[in-house]
Enzyme design. Structure first.
Site, PDB file in Angstrom:
ATOM      1  N   ASP A   7      19.170  25.911 -15.756  1.00  0.00           N
ATOM      2  CA  ASP A   7      19.442  26.102 -17.177  1.00  0.00           C
ATOM      3  C   ASP A   7      18.630  27.298 -17.667  1.00  0.00           C
ATOM      4  O   ASP A   7      17.592  27.643 -17.080  1.00  0.00           O
ATOM      5  CB  ASP A   7      19.075  24.851 -17.985  1.00  0.00           C
ATOM      6  N   GLU A   9      17.339  29.530 -21.435  1.00  0.00           N
ATOM      7  CA  GLU A   9      17.291  29.694 -22.885  1.00  0.00           C
ATOM      8  C   GLU A   9      17.317  31.191 -23.162  1.00  0.00           C
ATOM      9  O   GLU A   9      16.845  31.994 -22.343  1.00  0.00           O
ATOM     10  CB  GLU A   9      16.040  29.048 -23.484  1.00  0.00           C
ATOM     11  N   HIS A  57      15.633  26.049 -29.499  1.00  0.00           N
ATOM     12  CA  HIS A  57      14.682  25.852 -28.400  1.00  0.00           C
ATOM     13  C   HIS A  57      13.212  25.943 -28.806  1.00  0.00           C
ATOM     14  O   HIS A  57      12.330  25.578 -28.027  1.00  0.00           O
ATOM     15  CB  HIS A  57      14.959  26.827 -27.251  1.00  0.00           C
ATOM     16  N   HIS A 153      15.733  21.986 -27.127  1.00  0.00           N
ATOM     17  CA  HIS A 153      16.214  22.403 -25.814  1.00  0.00           C
ATOM     18  C   HIS A 153      15.078  23.107 -25.073  1.00  0.00           C
ATOM     19  O   HIS A 153      14.296  23.854 -25.654  1.00  0.00           O
ATOM     20  CB  HIS A 153      17.392  23.371 -25.961  1.00  0.00           C
ATOM     21  N   ASP A 158      16.050  20.455 -19.576  1.00  0.00           N
ATOM     22  CA  ASP A 158      17.505  20.309 -19.525  1.00  0.00           C
ATOM     23  C   ASP A 158      18.015  20.315 -18.086  1.00  0.00           C
ATOM     24  O   ASP A 158      18.989  19.623 -17.767  1.00  0.00           O
ATOM     25  CB  ASP A 158      18.177  21.419 -20.331  1.00  0.00           C
TER      26      ASP A 158
END
Length: 234
Positions: A7, A9, A57, A153, A158
């Site tokens: 994942d 960001e 986030h 997040h 995640d």
């Protein structure tokens, strides 16, 4: 089989508008089991983070000021994902951003797909659960995964949650009832199958009485008359 659940960001939604990757989180699966190895890094994007992204986030430019540039971590990242299958939720988003970062290096690094194959859990979930919500939060609820600690997040968190979702979605089974009734679990958290005893009491069969049978026959006659036939009549 080696798989990497990944994942990211980012500073915003579209790399074509100059947005950059600011966090990468990966966990390793070996033969569908968490190995304990992970890759996690924060990255200085050399640009401002959109306010809307910070709300998602919680990562700020101040926090990233002393973090490495993407060019400093790319070799370690490629070595971690090399020859593995990447498991990503909404893969075009993350892969698109990573390929954009590779392109900015302008050194022939290529694209993510040169190093790994990609499995998109969102595409898989939409096929498995058509017409339902298939966000990561929705899948956690459907498969009984506790994500109550996920206020914001975060790439590594995640990725860890997605690993649980992926393993259950591709090998386990959610509740046959509804999303409010999670599956039974063993002490280790894995799904279990409850088998009925062969010497259990027999189910009681309740037969209709004469009056109920007559009413049922009248209903079938009415259906036959209205529709020109009745599938339930002998």
């Amino acid at each position: 089989m080696r798989q990497i659940v990944l994942d990211t960001e980012t500073t915003g939604l579209n790399p074509q508008e100059g947005h950059r990757v600011i966090e990468i989180g990966c966990v390793e699966l070996l033969n569908r089991r968490l190995s304990g190895r992970h890759f996690h890094v924060y990255i200085n994007p050399e640009r401002e983070i959109d306010a809307g992204a910070v709300e998602v986030h919680g990562i700020t430019n101040e926090f990233l000021a002393d973090k490495p540039l993407f060019s400093s971590i790319v070799e370690d990242f490629i070595n971690f994902i090399r020859d593995a299958e990447l498991i990503i939720h909404n893969a075009p988003f993350d892969v698109g951003f990573l390929n954009h970062e590779f392109g900015l290096l302008n050194n022939g690094t290529g694209i993510v797909e040169n190093y790994s194959s990609v499995f998109d859990t969102l595409t898989f979930a939409r096929k498995k659960h058509p017409g339902q919500r298939n966000s990561l939060d929705a899948l956690c609820k459907r498969y009984g995964i506790d994500n109550s600690h996920r206020d914001l997040h975060g790439a590594l968190l995640d990725a860890e949650i997605l690993a649980d979702v992926y393993l259950l979605m591709t090998g386990g089974q959610a509740s046959l009832l509804d999303e409010e009734n999670p599956r039974e679990e063993s002490a280790g958290g894995a799904s279990i199958i409850v088998r009925l005893s062969s010497d259990r009491p027999r189910l009681k069969v309740i037969h209709c009485d004469v009056v109920e049978a007559a009413e049922h026959q009248k209903r079938l006659d009415a259906i036959e008359k209205a529709g020109g036939g009745c599938l339930w009549k002998n």
